[in-house]
Design an enzyme around this catalytic site. Structure first.
Site, mmCIF file in Angstrom:
data_model
loop_
_atom_site.group_PDB
_atom_site.id
_atom_site.type_symbol
_atom_site.label_atom_id
_atom_site.label_comp_id
_atom_site.label_asym_id
_atom_site.label_seq_id
_atom_site.Cartn_x
_atom_site.Cartn_y
_atom_site.Cartn_z
ATOM 1 N N HIS A 105 -83.645 -42.885 21.069
ATOM 2 C CA HIS A 105 -83.564 -43.929 20.054
ATOM 3 C C HIS A 105 -84.635 -43.738 18.976
ATOM 4 C CE1 HIS A 105 -87.245 -45.887 21.491
ATOM 5 N NE2 HIS A 105 -86.812 -45.609 22.713
ATOM 6 N N GLU A 122 -83.756 -47.370 30.327
ATOM 7 C CA GLU A 122 -85.140 -46.935 30.507
ATOM 8 C C GLU A 122 -85.572 -47.054 31.966
ATOM 9 O OE1 GLU A 122 -87.598 -45.136 29.967
ATOM 10 O OE2 GLU A 122 -88.412 -45.957 28.089
#
Length: 237
Positions: free
Chosen positions: A9, A85
């Site tokens: 990202h 994550e």
């Protein structure tokens, strides 16, 4: 020969100084949106069959930017929590300068396969790698079945998850994964064959991407008559 394009990202206000983890509401900042748009432009010409994302906002926004430049060719962005994550438990939201003083920090750096992050929802790095690599294998099979064995697809994920997937592809023990780098909005490409993966690019933040499309193969063989999972001796051309 399914090719996985791993995208980290773009930047957020927390990227770098703070361990964001699964903190809700962490979105791309102006720099991150610019990075995502630039990467999306680079990937727009590729025949990407699907775009998959971590459920966290910063990844979903980056994936949406990529999908928006594909003119619907990849369908809707799909979410897979397994690309989320690492669950850092009690470390979530704490400054990295503060965490670097914790005894566990050195273990994370030198023996990460032994690490489980503190707290009820803390995850081990080994478990995070296992779920991410399992997700890759599942998506490889799905993409190949739906789009053919030479298809490309993109996954937007996080630094430690990308590094763990690359370590697996390279045949490295998880204790070596800190040697791999995945910068914000970087591109990493792995080509999976019947016998083994080939790491094509790591931490790419600029340049031409045309070479990521697998070359046409003669029936029953790979490029230049090699088997589909063979590496050229001497490095090839």
């Amino acid at each position: 020969m399914t090719t996985l394009l791993l995208v980290r990202h773009g930047l957020t206000a927390m990227t770098g100084p703070v361990l964001a983890g699964w903190t809700p509401g962490v979105r791309l900042d102006d720099r991150g949106r610019e990075q995502a748009a630039r990467l999306a432009g680079r990937l727009a010409s590729l025949p990407i069959a699907a775009v998959v994302t971590s459920p966290l906002e910063r990844c979903a926004e980056t994936a949406a930017a990529i999908a928006s430049r594909l003119d619907g060719r990849a369908g809707d962005v799909e979410t897979d929590e397994r690309f989320g994550e690492v669950r850092y438990g009690d470390w979530t939201g704490r400054p990295l300068k503060e965490l670097a003083k914790e005894p566990l920090w050195r273990v994370v750096q030198e023996h990460p396969s032994a690490v489980r992050f503190p707290g009820e929802d803390g995850e081990s790095l080994a478990a995070a790698q296992h779920r991410a690599v399992t997700a890759v294998r599942d998506w490889n099979a799905r993409i190949a079945a739906e789009h053919g064995p030479d298809a490309l697809y993109a996954v937007c994920s996080h630094g430690d998850i990308i590094k763990a997937i690359v370590a697996d592809a390279l045949g490295l023990h998880l204790d070596q994964f800190q040697r791999i780098q995945a910068d914000p909005a970087s591109l990493t490409a792995i080509r999976y064959t019947e016998t083994r993966p080939f790491v094509v690019r790591v931490n790419d933040t600029g340049g031409d991407v045309a070479g990521l499309v697998p070359p046409p193969r003669e029936e029953g063989s790979g490029k230049d008559g090699l088997g589909p999972g063979d590496a050229p001796v001497g490095g090839g051309a």
